[in-house]
Design a protein around this motif. Structure first.
Motif, short mmCIF file in Angstrom:
data_model
loop_
_atom_site.label_atom_id
_atom_site.label_comp_id
_atom_site.label_asym_id
_atom_site.label_seq_id
_atom_site.Cartn_x
_atom_site.Cartn_y
_atom_site.Cartn_z
N TYR A 1 -6.33 15.29 19.80
CA TYR A 1 -7.37 14.88 18.86
C TYR A 1 -6.80 14.23 17.61
CZ TYR A 1 -10.45 17.40 21.95
OH TYR A 1 -11.14 17.80 23.06
N ASN B 1 -16.74 14.28 25.67
CA ASN B 1 -15.78 15.29 25.24
C ASN B 1 -16.51 16.55 24.80
OD1 ASN B 1 -13.87 16.71 23.33
ND2 ASN B 1 -12.54 15.10 24.10
N SER C 1 -12.35 9.75 29.47
CA SER C 1 -12.79 8.97 28.31
C SER C 1 -11.71 7.99 27.87
CB SER C 1 -13.17 9.90 27.16
OG SER C 1 -12.10 10.75 26.81
N THR D 1 -10.04 15.31 31.47
CA THR D 1 -9.33 15.13 30.21
C THR D 1 -8.86 13.69 30.01
OG1 THR D 1 -7.18 15.72 31.19
CG2 THR D 1 -8.49 17.51 30.27
#
Length: 318
Positions: free
Chosen positions: A59, A291, A242, A239
């Protein structure tokens, strides 16, 4: 034909003036997209900052990409919006050079950060036991700093090559921003070699980063296929989904702009819109909607906001 040797001090952007009847409509559309793009990127950065559960390399890279894309859009879209309503579309040669430097630098930074995000997923899936040691928050920060340094290093070289010569009339740029090829063609001397050089550098950076991502996902796919359980495979793919979607959109639109043959025709102004406006708009939406952690962080912040407002309201009543 004789070339007018009047040395230019400013350029005139033609932009969307070729479509005078839809300029107001385009202003409204681009303005709305720009506001939503800013809101999406600022939301990602804010949530990453506020929620400690998001203080992980994955992130942090996403937040760095959002910050880079915010700066990227700031170099182009505000001026484009002004030009849609203003008849005076002039810009000085110095201003043109600065915008091009930041545009190329931030575009390169975005490509490198997307590559680093792929590398982060590669370590997490292919080397899960060593991942906490290899990808720390400090290492993540160093990699992001390297992405900015690399992006602007190439940008400074390209900008210096383009602006080391004088420019001659006509001073019309058939674009809504300081497109590299369009500016090179206005130089007073033969620009073919210079145009080829800067285009080759952009192509090398674009294709090079994409091939690295492709290689990364080749290893990721190989590792995921070895996972025995279907649930484990789905979790691993989720995971990456995206990030892979954004990569396809980003490099797909960028390749149309930078790898398009010169003789292929088409309006360069319209061709550049997806890469400069649509891609930055879609990126935060894809990363947010796909997410779960980001959506959970948003719900936490909203709940805290509601509780805070309720407490303040009760305090005011007392």
């Amino acid at each position: 034909m004789e070339i007018n040797q009047t040395i230019l001090k400013e350029f005139i952007l033609i932009g969307f003036s070729a479509y005078p009847h839809v300029q107001t409509f385009l202003f409204v559309v681009f303005f709305c997209l720009y506001i939503l793009t800013l809101a999406g990127n600022l939301a990602i950065m804010g949530l990453t900052w506020l929620d400690r559960s998001l203080h992980t390399p994955m992130y942090l890279f996403l937040s760095a990409l959002s910050f880079s894309e915010t700066c990227y859009t700031l170099t182009i879209i505000p001026k484009m919006l002004v030009d849609l309503l203003d008849k005076d579309r002039c810009i000085s040669v110095t201003g043109c050079g600065l915008q091009m430097c930041f545009f190329l630098g931030l575009g390169g930074t975005n490509c490198i950060i997307l590559t680093l995000m792929g590398y982060d997923r590669f370590l997490a899936i292919c080397n899960p036991l060593r991942y906490p040691l290899l990808m720390t928050n400090v290492a993540c920060g160093q990699l992001v700093a390297s992405a900015w340094a690399g992006g602007f290093f190439i940008s400074l070289i390209e900008t210096a090559l383009i602006f080391r010569v004088s420019f001659c009339t006509p001073n019309l740029i058939k674009h809504f921003f300081r497109n590299m090829r369009a500016v090179v063609r206005l130089s007073c001397i033969d620009s073919d070699l210079r145009e080829f050089t800067v285009t080759l550098m952009s192509m090398f950076g674009l294709v090079g980063t994409f091939l690295l991502i492709f290689l990364t996902y080749t290893f990721i796919l190989s590792s995921v296929l070895k996972i025995p359980s279907a649930e484990g495979k789905q979790k691993a793919f989720s995971t990456c989904a995206s990030h892979l979607t954004v990569v396809i959109i980003h490099f797909g639109f960028a390749s149309i702009v930078y790898l398009k043959p010169e003789a292929s025709g088409g309006d360069d102004t319209l061709i550049a819109v997806p890469y400069t406006v649509i891609t930055p708009f879609l990126s935060p939406i894809i990363f947010s909607l796909r997410n779960k952690d980001m959506k959970n962080a948003f719900r936490k912040v909203m709940r805290k906001t509601v509780v805070l407002k309720t407490n303040l309201g009760l305090l005011f009543l007392v």
